[in-house]
Design a protein around this motif. Sequence first.
Motif, mmCIF file in Angstrom:
data_model
loop_
_atom_site.group_PDB
_atom_site.id
_atom_site.type_symbol
_atom_site.label_atom_id
_atom_site.label_comp_id
_atom_site.label_asym_id
_atom_site.label_seq_id
_atom_site.Cartn_x
_atom_site.Cartn_y
_atom_site.Cartn_z
ATOM 1 N N PRO A 1 -31.286 -13.726 26.359
ATOM 2 C CA PRO A 1 -30.910 -15.036 26.892
ATOM 3 C C PRO A 1 -31.572 -16.170 26.110
ATOM 4 O O PRO A 1 -32.691 -16.034 25.601
ATOM 5 C CB PRO A 1 -31.411 -14.982 28.340
ATOM 6 C CG PRO A 1 -31.419 -13.520 28.674
ATOM 7 C CD PRO A 1 -31.834 -12.840 27.405
ATOM 8 N N ALA A 2 -30.885 -17.286 26.012
ATOM 9 C CA ALA A 2 -31.331 -18.379 25.153
ATOM 10 C C ALA A 2 -32.435 -19.234 25.764
ATOM 11 O O ALA A 2 -33.139 -19.933 25.045
ATOM 12 C CB ALA A 2 -30.139 -19.265 24.794
ATOM 13 N N LYS A 3 -32.606 -19.202 27.074
ATOM 14 C CA LYS A 3 -33.521 -20.152 27.713
ATOM 15 C C LYS A 3 -34.797 -19.499 28.228
ATOM 16 O O LYS A 3 -35.428 -19.978 29.166
ATOM 17 C CB LYS A 3 -32.795 -20.861 28.857
ATOM 18 C CG LYS A 3 -31.590 -21.670 28.386
ATOM 19 C CD LYS A 3 -30.852 -22.315 29.550
ATOM 20 C CE LYS A 3 -29.628 -23.078 29.038
ATOM 21 N NZ LYS A 3 -28.856 -23.699 30.152
ATOM 22 N N LEU A 4 -35.206 -18.399 27.600
ATOM 23 C CA LEU A 4 -36.446 -17.739 28.004
ATOM 24 C C LEU A 4 -37.656 -18.516 27.480
ATOM 25 O O LEU A 4 -37.646 -19.024 26.355
ATOM 26 C CB LEU A 4 -36.492 -16.312 27.452
ATOM 27 C CG LEU A 4 -35.449 -15.329 27.970
ATOM 28 C CD1 LEU A 4 -35.597 -13.987 27.257
ATOM 29 C CD2 LEU A 4 -35.567 -15.135 29.475
ATOM 30 N N LYS A 5 -38.713 -18.568 28.287
ATOM 31 C CA LYS A 5 -39.944 -19.214 27.850
ATOM 32 C C LYS A 5 -40.700 -18.333 26.864
ATOM 33 O O LYS A 5 -41.411 -18.832 25.988
ATOM 34 C CB LYS A 5 -40.820 -19.537 29.063
ATOM 35 C CG LYS A 5 -40.204 -20.554 30.019
ATOM 36 C CD LYS A 5 -41.106 -20.825 31.209
ATOM 37 C CE LYS A 5 -40.479 -21.844 32.157
ATOM 38 N NZ LYS A 5 -41.336 -22.085 33.353
ATOM 39 N N ASN A 6 -40.545 -17.010 27.022
ATOM 40 C CA ASN A 6 -41.218 -16.054 26.143
ATOM 41 C C ASN A 6 -40.253 -14.907 25.885
ATOM 42 O O ASN A 6 -39.968 -14.128 26.795
ATOM 43 C CB ASN A 6 -42.516 -15.541 26.787
ATOM 44 C CG ASN A 6 -43.235 -14.519 25.914
ATOM 45 O OD1 ASN A 6 -42.897 -14.339 24.744
ATOM 46 N ND2 ASN A 6 -44.229 -13.844 26.481
ATOM 47 N N ASP A 7 -39.742 -14.799 24.673
ATOM 48 C CA ASP A 7 -38.737 -13.775 24.402
ATOM 49 C C ASP A 7 -39.314 -12.484 23.820
ATOM 50 O O ASP A 7 -38.578 -11.536 23.563
ATOM 51 C CB ASP A 7 -37.641 -14.314 23.489
ATOM 52 C CG ASP A 7 -38.160 -14.776 22.128
ATOM 53 O OD1 ASP A 7 -39.309 -14.460 21.784
ATOM 54 O OD2 ASP A 7 -37.396 -15.449 21.414
ATOM 55 N N THR A 8 -40.644 -12.433 23.615
ATOM 56 C CA THR A 8 -41.248 -11.232 23.031
ATOM 57 C C THR A 8 -41.040 -9.979 23.877
ATOM 58 O O THR A 8 -40.640 -8.931 23.342
ATOM 59 C CB THR A 8 -42.748 -11.451 22.762
ATOM 60 O OG1 THR A 8 -42.900 -12.522 21.826
ATOM 61 C CG2 THR A 8 -43.395 -10.191 22.190
ATOM 62 N N PRO A 9 -41.292 -10.010 25.217
ATOM 63 C CA PRO A 9 -41.052 -8.804 26.008
ATOM 64 C C PRO A 9 -39.603 -8.338 25.956
ATOM 65 O O PRO A 9 -39.337 -7.132 25.928
ATOM 66 C CB PRO A 9 -41.456 -9.221 27.431
ATOM 67 C CG PRO A 9 -42.406 -10.350 27.244
ATOM 68 C CD PRO A 9 -41.888 -11.081 26.041
ATOM 69 N N THR A 10 -38.677 -9.286 25.935
ATOM 70 C CA THR A 10 -37.257 -8.908 25.861
ATOM 71 C C THR A 10 -36.948 -8.225 24.544
ATOM 72 O O THR A 10 -36.279 -7.183 24.509
ATOM 73 C CB THR A 10 -36.363 -10.143 26.028
ATOM 74 O OG1 THR A 10 -36.580 -10.715 27.321
ATOM 75 C CG2 THR A 10 -34.894 -9.769 25.884
ATOM 76 N N LEU A 11 -37.420 -8.786 23.446
ATOM 77 C CA LEU A 11 -37.177 -8.184 22.141
ATOM 78 C C LEU A 11 -37.787 -6.791 22.053
ATOM 79 O O LEU A 11 -37.180 -5.866 21.491
ATOM 80 C CB LEU A 11 -37.722 -9.076 21.032
ATOM 81 C CG LEU A 11 -36.934 -10.363 20.776
ATOM 82 C CD1 LEU A 11 -37.708 -11.294 19.840
ATOM 83 C CD2 LEU A 11 -35.559 -10.049 20.204
ATOM 84 N N ASP A 12 -38.959 -6.619 22.640
ATOM 85 C CA ASP A 12 -39.590 -5.296 22.644
ATOM 86 C C ASP A 12 -38.775 -4.307 23.467
ATOM 87 O O ASP A 12 -38.622 -3.136 23.085
ATOM 88 C CB ASP A 12 -41.018 -5.390 23.194
ATOM 89 C CG ASP A 12 -41.975 -6.094 22.231
ATOM 90 O OD1 ASP A 12 -41.665 -6.141 21.021
ATOM 91 O OD2 ASP A 12 -43.019 -6.596 22.689
ATOM 92 N N PHE A 13 -38.244 -4.775 24.602
ATOM 93 C CA PHE A 13 -37.416 -3.883 25.418
ATOM 94 C C PHE A 13 -36.129 -3.518 24.688
ATOM 95 O O PHE A 13 -35.678 -2.359 24.744
ATOM 96 C CB PHE A 13 -37.080 -4.549 26.759
ATOM 97 C CG PHE A 13 -36.206 -3.701 27.638
ATOM 98 C CD1 PHE A 13 -36.706 -2.583 28.283
ATOM 99 C CD2 PHE A 13 -34.861 -4.016 27.810
ATOM 100 C CE1 PHE A 13 -35.893 -1.788 29.081
ATOM 101 C CE2 PHE A 13 -34.049 -3.231 28.613
ATOM 102 C CZ PHE A 13 -34.564 -2.109 29.253
ATOM 103 N N LEU A 14 -35.530 -4.468 24.004
ATOM 104 C CA LEU A 14 -34.304 -4.189 23.260
ATOM 105 C C LEU A 14 -34.555 -3.165 22.155
ATOM 106 O O LEU A 14 -33.680 -2.344 21.846
ATOM 107 C CB LEU A 14 -33.731 -5.477 22.673
ATOM 108 C CG LEU A 14 -33.197 -6.498 23.687
ATOM 109 C CD1 LEU A 14 -32.699 -7.750 22.974
ATOM 110 C CD2 LEU A 14 -32.103 -5.901 24.560
ATOM 111 N N LYS A 15 -35.757 -3.190 21.569
ATOM 112 C CA LYS A 15 -36.100 -2.184 20.563
ATOM 113 C C LYS A 15 -36.067 -0.785 21.168
ATOM 114 O O LYS A 15 -35.561 0.160 20.558
ATOM 115 C CB LYS A 15 -37.485 -2.465 19.986
ATOM 116 C CG LYS A 15 -37.583 -3.731 19.157
ATOM 117 C CD LYS A 15 -39.028 -3.977 18.728
ATOM 118 C CE LYS A 15 -39.166 -5.306 17.999
ATOM 119 N NZ LYS A 15 -40.584 -5.600 17.652
#
Length: 435
Positions: free
Chosen positions: A329-343
């Motif tokens: 999602p574009a409006k996350l305050k911190n996208d690191t956990p999301t990117l790690d989950f997508l990995k």
Amino acid sequence: MKKKMGVSLAAVAALGSIALTGCGSQGAAPASSGTTPTTQSASGQQLQIFSWWTGVASSKALKSLIGVFNQQYPNVQVVNEAVAGGAGSNAKAVLASRMEAGNPPGTFQVHGGNGSLLSWIQAGDMQPLNSLYQQQGWYHAFPQSLLNLLTVNGKIYAVPVDMQRANVLWYNPSIFHKYNLTPPTTFSQFFADAAILKQHGITPLALANHGNWEATLLWSDVLLGTVGVNEYNQLLDGKASWNSPGVVAASQTFAKMLSYANPDYSALHWQQADQLVAEGKAAMNVQGDWAQGYFTTDLHLTPGTGFGWAPTPGTQGVFAAVTDVFGLPAKLKNDTPTLDFLKVLGSEKGQDVFNPLKGTFSPRLDANTSLYDAYSRSAMASYKKDPLVLVIGQGGANPGFTNAVNNAMEIFVTNHNVNQFVSAVNSAAQANPLS
């Protein structure tokens, strides 16, 4: 995925009235926020995972996937935001409200294709993932035919976690053996088998439509088997007329099939229709292969003996694809956990833990086939060699068109008026351009 005309957020919110599939919960289940943390965070980072996976098979699969993530990222607090009810309808409504309020979850489930994923992209609510794909080597891990369903103007916006086949005819092997029947490959054979079954007091076709999507799925399969891949794709791309002779013929075949179905289909959820086949009260059911997860995980049936399968009539050599995908999602305050989950979501390990439990299979080309049962291996073989097509209501069309078709279908299954239904579908395509 081709660039489409814009779709409003109101149209996406309208999907709250449409029950979507994907091994969701029983439609009658109460809605739930499901906000139970899976692990505690030492660093204060949190990841909300939003889905409609609350059924037995899908919830077990999600829990196992989160377990893999926990092992690799123990300092992130995972919050399972699964929403039960309507096999996805409640989840879609909640998600639309959150997105409009600028409060997106860390990541959320959606079907790949020209449906709601494209709508979120067009609304500017998703970030591209090209650099992640390059970093993880995913451009070679997934077939180009699948990546096309996730790409707009050269930018890829989601990671697929599973692959499901929607053009599957499930049948009861004992009944077919008893009456010397073989799975029908043509509609003529289907009706010949149905006549024999009806003479012996067996419901030929188990159908459900309580969620107001199941009959649309059947009709979409009948349409594919009637007009063939080329015209079918042209219809979904807005390049063919929805009142063509092929659409009329498919709708006539569908209406005739209803005469061989259980009369209470409007009151049943998809699992209940599957159960009729499993118990021998009905001989056949057309459903996506999330049904396989129900057969094996919920009912503990053995593929080949407890249930059989075949492509729906006329669709041999075609794979009607439904894939669950997650994005950033574009409006996350911190996208690191999301990117790690997508990995983890897109990894071979994550997918091979998740899919065998869910009854789906990994869309990765290097997936370990030995982890899957006989049905999934057969589906994987088709997926790797046959053309992929999309499915109305499962990512194949924009929300406005899908909603209108489902509404027309609700009337059609009651009055069986082919001309009225085809006219309504054609009007829906004009009001909600597919190109």
